[in-house]
Scaffold this active site. Sequence first.
Site, PDB file in Angstrom:
ATOM      1  N   HIS A   1       0.853  -1.201   0.000  1.00 28.78           N
ATOM      2  CA  HIS A   1       0.000   0.000   0.000  1.00 28.78           C
ATOM      3  C   HIS A   1       0.884   1.245   0.000  1.00 28.78           C
ATOM      4  O   HIS A   1       0.564   2.253  -0.624  1.00 28.78           O
ATOM      5  CB  HIS A   1      -0.919   0.027   1.227  1.00 28.78           C
ATOM      6  CG  HIS A   1      -2.141  -0.831   1.110  1.00 28.78           C
ATOM      7  ND1 HIS A   1      -3.045  -0.723   0.067  1.00 28.78           N
ATOM      8  CD2 HIS A   1      -2.601  -1.816   1.907  1.00 28.78           C
ATOM      9  CE1 HIS A   1      -4.019  -1.601   0.231  1.00 28.78           C
ATOM     10  NE2 HIS A   1      -3.780  -2.292   1.338  1.00 28.78           N
TER      11      HIS A   1
ATOM     12  N   HIS B   1     -12.409  -5.263  -0.371  1.00 30.50           N
ATOM     13  CA  HIS B   1     -11.873  -6.577   0.007  1.00 30.50           C
ATOM     14  C   HIS B   1     -12.717  -7.695  -0.578  1.00 30.50           C
ATOM     15  O   HIS B   1     -12.464  -8.870  -0.334  1.00 30.50           O
ATOM     16  CB  HIS B   1     -11.840  -6.723   1.535  1.00 30.50           C
ATOM     17  CG  HIS B   1     -10.858  -5.835   2.199  1.00 30.50           C
ATOM     18  ND1 HIS B   1     -11.197  -4.599   2.715  1.00 30.50           N
ATOM     19  CD2 HIS B   1      -9.529  -5.981   2.426  1.00 30.50           C
ATOM     20  CE1 HIS B   1     -10.140  -4.039   3.230  1.00 30.50           C
ATOM     21  NE2 HIS B   1      -9.101  -4.851   3.077  1.00 30.50           N
TER      22      HIS B   1
ATOM     23  N   ASP C   1     -17.553  -1.739   3.208  1.00 27.93           N
ATOM     24  CA  ASP C   1     -16.136  -2.009   2.888  1.00 27.93           C
ATOM     25  C   ASP C   1     -15.617  -1.104   1.771  1.00 27.93           C
ATOM     26  O   ASP C   1     -14.987  -1.552   0.819  1.00 27.93           O
ATOM     27  CB  ASP C   1     -16.001  -3.494   2.494  1.00 27.93           C
ATOM     28  CG  ASP C   1     -14.571  -3.943   2.194  1.00 27.93           C
ATOM     29  OD1 ASP C   1     -13.639  -3.454   2.861  1.00 27.93           O
ATOM     30  OD2 ASP C   1     -14.417  -4.775   1.280  1.00 27.93           O
TER      31      ASP C   1
HETATM   32  C1  TI1 Z   1      -8.393   0.422   8.781  1.00 27.28           C
HETATM   33  C2  TI1 Z   1      -9.124   0.509   7.482  1.00 27.28           C
HETATM   34  C3  TI1 Z   1      -9.010  -0.792   6.723  1.00 27.28           C
HETATM   35  C4  TI1 Z   1      -7.562  -1.037   6.302  1.00 27.28           C
HETATM   36  C5  TI1 Z   1      -7.517  -2.325   5.542  1.00 27.28           C
HETATM   37  C6  TI1 Z   1      -6.079  -2.853   5.444  1.00 27.28           C
HETATM   38  S1  TI1 Z   1      -5.112  -2.063   4.251  1.00 27.28           S
HETATM   39  C7  TI1 Z   1      -6.130  -4.295   5.034  1.00 27.28           C
HETATM   40  O1  TI1 Z   1      -6.543  -4.589   3.931  1.00 27.28           O
HETATM   41  N1  TI1 Z   1      -5.686  -5.191   5.945  1.00 27.28           N
HETATM   42  C8  TI1 Z   1      -5.645  -6.566   5.585  1.00 27.28           C
HETATM   43  C9  TI1 Z   1      -4.868  -7.311   6.660  1.00 27.28           C
HETATM   44  C10 TI1 Z   1      -4.523  -8.681   6.162  1.00 27.28           C
HETATM   45  C11 TI1 Z   1      -3.553  -8.821   5.157  1.00 27.28           C
HETATM   46  C12 TI1 Z   1      -3.216 -10.079   4.696  1.00 27.28           C
HETATM   47  C13 TI1 Z   1      -3.850 -11.242   5.278  1.00 27.28           C
HETATM   48  C14 TI1 Z   1      -4.819 -11.091   6.278  1.00 27.28           C
HETATM   49  C15 TI1 Z   1      -5.169  -9.794   6.733  1.00 27.28           C
HETATM   50  C16 TI1 Z   1      -7.024  -7.139   5.418  1.00 27.28           C
HETATM   51  O2  TI1 Z   1      -7.271  -7.958   4.541  1.00 27.28           O
HETATM   52  N2  TI1 Z   1      -7.942  -6.715   6.321  1.00 27.28           N
HETATM   53  C17 TI1 Z   1      -9.327  -7.257   6.308  1.00 27.28           C
HETATM   54  C18 TI1 Z   1      -9.553  -7.991   7.589  1.00 27.28           C
HETATM   55  C19 TI1 Z   1     -10.315  -6.115   6.178  1.00 27.28           C
HETATM   56  O3  TI1 Z   1      -9.929  -4.949   6.486  1.00 27.28           O
HETATM   57  O4  TI1 Z   1     -11.463  -6.413   5.791  1.00 27.28           O
HETATM   58 ZN    ZN Z   2      -5.103  -3.551   2.384  1.00 32.47          ZN
END
Ligand code: TI1
Ligand code: ZN
Length: 306
Positions: A145, A221, A216
């Site tokens: 990111h 996602h 979302d």
């Molecule tokens: C705070 C606002 C939301 C930020 C979302 C962050 S960039 C993100 O996408 N985090 C990942 C973390 C992750 C990465 C790899 C493997 C597992 C989990 C993500 O997928 N978050 C999910 C839980 C989500 O935000 O829905």
């Molecule tokens: Zn992310």
Amino acid sequence: NSAHHVTGTGRGVHGDTKTFEVSSYQGQYVLWDQTRGGGIQTYTANNGSSIPGYLVASRTTTFNDPAAVDAHYYAAKVYDYYKNVHNRNSYDGRGTSLVSTVHYGRNYMNAFWNGRQMVYGDGGSQNGYTPFSAGLDVIAHEMTHGVTSSSDASQLIYRNQSGALNEAISDIIASDVDSNDWLMGEDINYVIRDLANPTRYNQPDHMSKYVNTTQDNGGVHINSGIINKAAYLMADGGSHYNVTVQGIGRAKMAKIFHKANLDYLYSNSDFSAARSACIQAATALYGAGSQEVQTVTNAFAAVGIH
Ligand SMILES: CCCCC[C@H](S)C(=O)N[C@@H](Cc1ccccc1)C(=O)N[C@@H](C)C(=O)O
Ligand SMILES: [Zn+2]
């Protein structure tokens, strides 16, 4: 100078002993690697929400915070990946120091890039209280990111199709870094996406299944599954919705997406623009009419993007 190249050691979240670069600082040792770019620094928020928080310190070269050990160790791994594979010095290509904060919030079930640094929660009841920095794919996802947001071309606004593309690129590069599977979250007891089979975790794997939602940030996602599937097909090949794709391998696929991200995507690029960007990147890297260009074209066609 030599005082700064000190080897630290500690156990990660899964009990494995790791070694990493630390620095001596004010009579203590701190998680500050001064051997990579402008430095890699790991902080703790001590379960508060103000970041970066406090530089993780120890009276000896042994560190007893597993979440911090993993965050620091994996940040160096992802730094090395971007340097060695994509010839990029830190997330911005200018060697800006790479900062992480662990123990963010309480039972925080996420990790994120806040525009300047990586932030990790400790996990919660849904994943056996496994800190999010315990997964190499998580660190690679978040640092990417940073790459996306620092590429003056793309930014990729975090909403709807450009946001889903932003999310997909983070998953795709993470799958090249953590390259022994196509799963996201397997090391934090929280498998939530599978690039090979997005539908396994309720993501669409074809444009015909695109989800229009206000949740979302417009399903960033959720709809990332469509681009993730295209990336998987580019790498490993296969037939999908009656379209057959010849695989070119994970490494070439990642080079195409990284180059597309830096040179051919823009803030509001949609999925169709992603197809063009990847074709342009593959053409620049491997030549017009190359197998790679054909594979990119067919992979996007296989997920309904023409
Ligand atoms: C705070 C606002 C939301 C930020 C979302 C962050 S960039 C993100 O996408 N985090 C990942 C973390 C992750 C990465 C790899 C493997 C597992 C989990 C993500 O997928 N978050 C999910 C839980 C989500 O935000 O829905
Ligand atoms: Zn992310």
